[in-house]
Scaffold this motif. Structure first.
Motif, PDB file in Angstrom:
ATOM      1  N   UNK A  42       0.835  -1.202   0.000  1.00  0.00           N
ATOM      2  CA  UNK A  42       0.000   0.000   0.000  1.00  0.00           C
ATOM      3  C   UNK A  42       0.873   1.256   0.000  1.00  0.00           C
ATOM      4  N   UNK A  43       1.994   1.214   0.714  1.00  0.00           N
ATOM      5  CA  UNK A  43       2.904   2.369   0.724  1.00  0.00           C
ATOM      6  C   UNK A  43       3.523   2.604  -0.650  1.00  0.00           C
ATOM      7  N   UNK A  44       3.927   1.513  -1.306  1.00  0.00           N
ATOM      8  CA  UNK A  44       4.491   1.635  -2.652  1.00  0.00           C
ATOM      9  C   UNK A  44       3.467   2.218  -3.619  1.00  0.00           C
ATOM     10  N   UNK A  45       2.249   1.720  -3.533  1.00  0.00           N
ATOM     11  CA  UNK A  45       1.204   2.186  -4.440  1.00  0.00           C
ATOM     12  C   UNK A  45       0.883   3.656  -4.177  1.00  0.00           C
ATOM     13  N   UNK A  46       0.832   4.022  -2.909  1.00  0.00           N
ATOM     14  CA  UNK A  46       0.570   5.420  -2.565  1.00  0.00           C
ATOM     15  C   UNK A  46       1.652   6.328  -3.147  1.00  0.00           C
ATOM     16  N   UNK A  47       2.903   5.901  -3.062  1.00  0.00           N
ATOM     17  CA  UNK A  47       3.998   6.699  -3.619  1.00  0.00           C
ATOM     18  C   UNK A  47       3.884   6.807  -5.139  1.00  0.00           C
ATOM     19  N   UNK A  48       3.440   5.748  -5.790  1.00  0.00           N
ATOM     20  CA  UNK A  48       3.289   5.778  -7.249  1.00  0.00           C
ATOM     21  C   UNK A  48       2.272   6.812  -7.697  1.00  0.00           C
ATOM     22  N   UNK A  49       1.170   6.929  -6.956  1.00  0.00           N
ATOM     23  CA  UNK A  49       0.111   7.850  -7.379  1.00  0.00           C
ATOM     24  C   UNK A  49       0.157   9.192  -6.672  1.00  0.00           C
ATOM     25  N   UNK A  50       1.039   9.349  -5.686  1.00  0.00           N
ATOM     26  CA  UNK A  50       1.236  10.644  -5.060  1.00  0.00           C
ATOM     27  C   UNK A  50       0.315  10.977  -3.907  1.00  0.00           C
ATOM     28  N   UNK A  53       0.317   7.004   2.322  1.00  0.00           N
ATOM     29  CA  UNK A  53       0.032   5.574   2.502  1.00  0.00           C
ATOM     30  C   UNK A  53      -1.278   5.397   3.264  1.00  0.00           C
ATOM     31  N   UNK A  54      -1.513   6.264   4.234  1.00  0.00           N
ATOM     32  CA  UNK A  54      -2.759   6.179   4.998  1.00  0.00           C
ATOM     33  C   UNK A  54      -3.964   6.435   4.094  1.00  0.00           C
ATOM     34  N   UNK A  55      -3.826   7.368   3.157  1.00  0.00           N
ATOM     35  CA  UNK A  55      -4.923   7.644   2.228  1.00  0.00           C
ATOM     36  C   UNK A  55      -5.223   6.409   1.378  1.00  0.00           C
ATOM     37  N   UNK A  56      -4.184   5.762   0.855  1.00  0.00           N
ATOM     38  CA  UNK A  56      -4.414   4.564   0.040  1.00  0.00           C
ATOM     39  C   UNK A  56      -5.076   3.475   0.878  1.00  0.00           C
TER      40      UNK A  56
END
Length: 152
Positions: A42-50, A53-56
């Protein structure tokens, strides 16, 4: 104005399936704390979309993702474009008026016409918090700017 965005909401399961469908690069795999993970955390994905991590995690947990973000994730899924949130200038928004009127743009972005008026006159930019800043920027780059001047 022909803007075909898919604003249908994502469920939490859709988001998890989407995240798990993406393979990470070899460099990401080797440096990942959960190696041998095969898909982004989830942290990686959050970083990909900007987003944070908590939001994702909130999107996956709550199970509904709507607004501009639903369309942006589909653009990322289909085209691999940069979808990180940005505040878009009101000049880019006003340049889109040449393609049609603001009512048509409001319909395409699934916002109220008054929202576009607020962006133009009250705050002076298109906010990126719900993904609309990036959506307006994508439309501006695709339909107004010549191909060589595009940033994405």
């Amino acid at each position: 104005m022909n803007l075909d965005f898919d604003f249908s909401p994502w469920t939490g399961e859709d988001l998890r399936d989407f995240r798990k469908s993406l393979w990470v690069s070899r460099a990401e795999l080797q440096s990942h704390p959960n190696y041998p993970a095969t898909y982004p955390s989830t942290s990686d994905m959050a970083a990909r979309v900007g987003v944070s991590a908590e939001q994702w995690r909130r999107w996956e947990r709550e199970g509904t993702l709507a607004n501009g973000w639903s369309a942006l994730l589909r653009i990322y899924e289909e085209e691999g474009r940069d979808i990180r949130p940005i505040n878009c200038s009101v000049q880019a928004l006003e340049a889109l008026e040449a393609l049609g009127n603001y009512s048509e743009l409001a319909l395409a972005l699934e916002v109220d016409r008054r929202t576009i008026t607020k962006w133009r006159y009250s705050i002076g930019y298109v906010p990126g918090v719900y993904g609309y800043g990036r959506l307006v920027r994508i439309v501006f780059e695709d339909l107004i700017l010549p191909p060589k001047a595009r940033s994405c």
